[in-house]
Scaffold this motif. Structure first.
Motif, PDB file in Angstrom:
ATOM      1  N   ALA A 268       0.839  -1.196   0.000  1.00 43.16           N
ATOM      2  CA  ALA A 268       0.000   0.000   0.000  1.00 43.16           C
ATOM      3  C   ALA A 268       0.878   1.250   0.000  1.00 43.16           C
ATOM      4  N   LEU A 269       0.579   2.184  -0.908  1.00 47.03           N
ATOM      5  CA  LEU A 269       1.399   3.379  -1.048  1.00 47.03           C
ATOM      6  C   LEU A 269       1.087   4.398   0.034  1.00 47.03           C
ATOM      7  N   ILE A 270       2.145   4.925   0.621  1.00 48.90           N
ATOM      8  CA  ILE A 270       2.035   6.018   1.582  1.00 48.90           C
ATOM      9  C   ILE A 270       3.033   7.085   1.127  1.00 48.90           C
ATOM     10  N   GLY A 271       2.546   8.119   0.497  1.00 50.14           N
ATOM     11  CA  GLY A 271       3.438   9.135  -0.041  1.00 50.14           C
ATOM     12  C   GLY A 271       3.794   8.852  -1.489  1.00 50.14           C
ATOM     13  N   SER A 272       4.849   9.514  -1.954  1.00 50.46           N
ATOM     14  CA  SER A 272       5.197   9.458  -3.369  1.00 50.46           C
ATOM     15  C   SER A 272       6.017   8.229  -3.744  1.00 50.46           C
ATOM     16  N   HIS A 273       6.572   7.525  -2.748  1.00 48.47           N
ATOM     17  CA  HIS A 273       7.382   6.347  -3.014  1.00 48.47           C
ATOM     18  C   HIS A 273       6.922   5.193  -2.129  1.00 48.47           C
ATOM     19  N   CYS A 274       7.097   3.985  -2.651  1.00 45.79           N
ATOM     20  CA  CYS A 274       6.752   2.791  -1.874  1.00 45.79           C
ATOM     21  C   CYS A 274       7.751   2.606  -0.748  1.00 45.79           C
ATOM     22  N   HIS A 275       7.249   2.429   0.468  1.00 49.22           N
ATOM     23  CA  HIS A 275       8.155   2.239   1.593  1.00 49.22           C
ATOM     24  C   HIS A 275       8.660   0.800   1.683  1.00 49.22           C
ATOM     25  N   GLY A 276       8.105  -0.079   0.834  1.00 53.82           N
ATOM     26  CA  GLY A 276       8.555  -1.459   0.834  1.00 53.82           C
ATOM     27  C   GLY A 276       9.742  -1.697  -0.090  1.00 53.82           C
ATOM     28  N   CYS A 277       9.653  -1.214  -1.342  1.00 55.00           N
ATOM     29  CA  CYS A 277      10.732  -1.463  -2.309  1.00 55.00           C
ATOM     30  C   CYS A 277      11.394  -0.198  -2.818  1.00 55.00           C
ATOM     31  N   GLY A 278      10.818   0.967  -2.532  1.00 55.28           N
ATOM     32  CA  GLY A 278      11.436   2.227  -2.930  1.00 55.28           C
ATOM     33  C   GLY A 278      11.013   2.751  -4.281  1.00 55.28           C
ATOM     34  N   GLN A 279      10.174   2.019  -5.014  1.00 53.64           N
ATOM     35  CA  GLN A 279       9.758   2.475  -6.337  1.00 53.64           C
ATOM     36  C   GLN A 279       8.854   3.691  -6.236  1.00 53.64           C
ATOM     37  N   ALA A 280       8.995   4.613  -7.186  1.00 48.56           N
ATOM     38  CA  ALA A 280       8.139   5.794  -7.203  1.00 48.56           C
ATOM     39  C   ALA A 280       6.697   5.384  -7.482  1.00 48.56           C
ATOM     40  N   GLY A 281       5.779   6.055  -6.818  1.00 49.18           N
ATOM     41  CA  GLY A 281       4.369   5.759  -7.046  1.00 49.18           C
ATOM     42  C   GLY A 281       3.886   6.294  -8.378  1.00 49.18           C
ATOM     43  N   HIS A 282       4.501   7.366  -8.856  1.00 46.21           N
ATOM     44  CA  HIS A 282       4.106   7.980 -10.119  1.00 46.21           C
ATOM     45  C   HIS A 282       4.986   7.404 -11.214  1.00 46.21           C
ATOM     46  N   ILE A 283       4.452   6.536 -12.056  1.00 46.27           N
ATOM     47  CA  ILE A 283       5.229   5.907 -13.108  1.00 46.27           C
ATOM     48  C   ILE A 283       4.885   6.525 -14.455  1.00 46.27           C
ATOM     49  N   HIS A 284       5.771   6.347 -15.428  1.00 48.73           N
ATOM     50  CA  HIS A 284       5.624   6.978 -16.738  1.00 48.73           C
ATOM     51  C   HIS A 284       5.581   5.909 -17.827  1.00 48.73           C
ATOM     52  N   ARG A 285       4.790   6.193 -18.853  1.00 52.81           N
ATOM     53  CA  ARG A 285       4.785   5.348 -20.047  1.00 52.81           C
ATOM     54  C   ARG A 285       4.702   6.244 -21.277  1.00 52.81           C
TER      55      ARG A 285
END
Length: 358
Positions: A46-63
């Motif tokens: 579950a995301l809390i903030g702009s980055h995942c606190h579990g793996c560090g990946q940014a919540g805002h991804i680009h394609r």
């Protein structure tokens, strides 16, 4: 105000262009079922903030295509920013860099292993560029005499056999004269090599080479490979020195630990960081030495610098990293310099073993 409106307009135009080039290229949390429900698309946390606190990946991804360019620029300048903070400290305050990295100040600097790998790659590239490499041709100056004579004798015999075949097939008198001259040269070379072998007391080159055999099949096979094509084996040895340069780190750590084994506050990890940064500096320093020598600015002063600066650097790093007084740092640097000769000897023996048995 107008500038802000124009900038916003340009951003909107860029976004529309990206969607036109890549239709349905979504961004952010809407790019997937899990993201739509506030979950990390990488690990499902579950995301809390702009980055995942579990793996560090940014919540805002680009394609989008523009995101590729952004990632490239970010990667280059992010590494470059760290690099330009790390290199000056590595040169002038190596012990402080070591101590600060060990203490946990790591986001500001390039990690020891990353900059170590970078320096090894750069050294390989620069040494190849300036021509510091294993010999590609064999001569008596860089091989054992019997091996050099045997190699030259085989080469001369091959030339003689080729010239004799050409002479037998030739019909033109000029060609025949040319091949007869080549045959005479090859025979003269063979006679000179046989004379050289006898002057060395060998008499028979093949017998002299056979005396090097030990009776251990694996070792004898390795020796045979070195004798048959020493230039190739030297090239392999040089290549192995780059591939296995990381072995210098675990080989060096026990020797450095021996200088501080009674000081329990220093762990093996600390010594490994010290060694990795130290080897990195030496690699980068000798890159500079090689370039200076290649452009013709070398001389006696360069030879002195090549020996003195590494010792001074190790002394400074010891003094700063382990918080020693200068006398203690200098004494340990002398002992460590003596250890380095052992480390390099072990390293070369490992590479030779890889060359013999590989």
């Amino acid at each position: 105000m107008s500038g802000g409106i124009e900038a916003a307009g340009e951003l909107a135009t860029g976004a529309l262009l990206g969607r036109a080039v890549e239709p349905q290229a979504g961004e952010g949390h809407g790019a997937g079922h899990d993201a739509a429900h506030g979950l990390c698309l990488n690990c499902g946390t579950a995301l809390i903030g702009s980055h995942c606190h579990g793996c560090g990946q940014a919540g805002h991804i680009h394609r989008s295509l523009s995101a590729i360019g952004h990632d490239i620029l970010h990667g280059v300048f992010h590494f470059e920013g760290k690099l330009w903070r790390t290199l000056p400290m590595l040169a002038w305050r190596p012990g402080e860099l070591t101590r600060r990295y060990i203490a946990g100040e790591r986001a500001r600097f390039v990690s020891p292993m990353a900059i170590f790998l970078f320096s090894v790659f750069a050294m390989f590239a620069v040494f190849s560029w300036v021509g510091i490499s294993a010999p590609t041709e064999l001569n008596a100056g860089n091989m054992k005499p019997f091996v050099a004579i045997d190699y030259a004798r085989k080469d001369a015999q091959a030339k003689l056999d080729k010239a004799q075949r050409k002479l037998a097939a030739a019909s033109d008198e000029e060609e025949k004269a040319e091949y007869r001259e080549r045959i005479a040269d090859a025979q003269q070379s063979l006679a000179g090599l046989d004379k050289a072998a006898r002057s060395l007391g060998g008499g028979n080159v093949d017998m002299a080479m056979a005396e090097a055999h030990t009776g251990w099949h694996a070792l004898d096979h390795g020796i045979e490979k070195w004798q048959k094509n020493p230039a190739l084996m030297m090239y392999k040895l040089q290549s192995a020195s780059y591939k296995f340069s990381w072995l210098l780190i675990p080989l060096s750590v026990p020797f450095l630990w021996a200088l501080f084994f009674w000081k329990r506050q220093y762990k093996l990890y600390d010594h490994a960081v010290f060694v990795t940064y130290s080897i990195t500096f030496m690699s980068l320093f000798y890159i500079v030495v090689a370039i200076v020598a290649a452009i013709g600015l070398g001389g006696g002063w360069l030879a002195v610098a090549a020996l003195a600066i590494p010792f001074v650097h190790v002394t400074r790093q010891l003094q700063q990293a382990y918080q020693l007084n200068w006398f203690s740092a200098i004494m340990r640097a002398w002992v460590l310099t003596f250890f380095i000769s052992w480390i390099l000897t072990i390293f070369v023996l490992i590479l030779v073993a890889l060359g013999l048995f590989g």
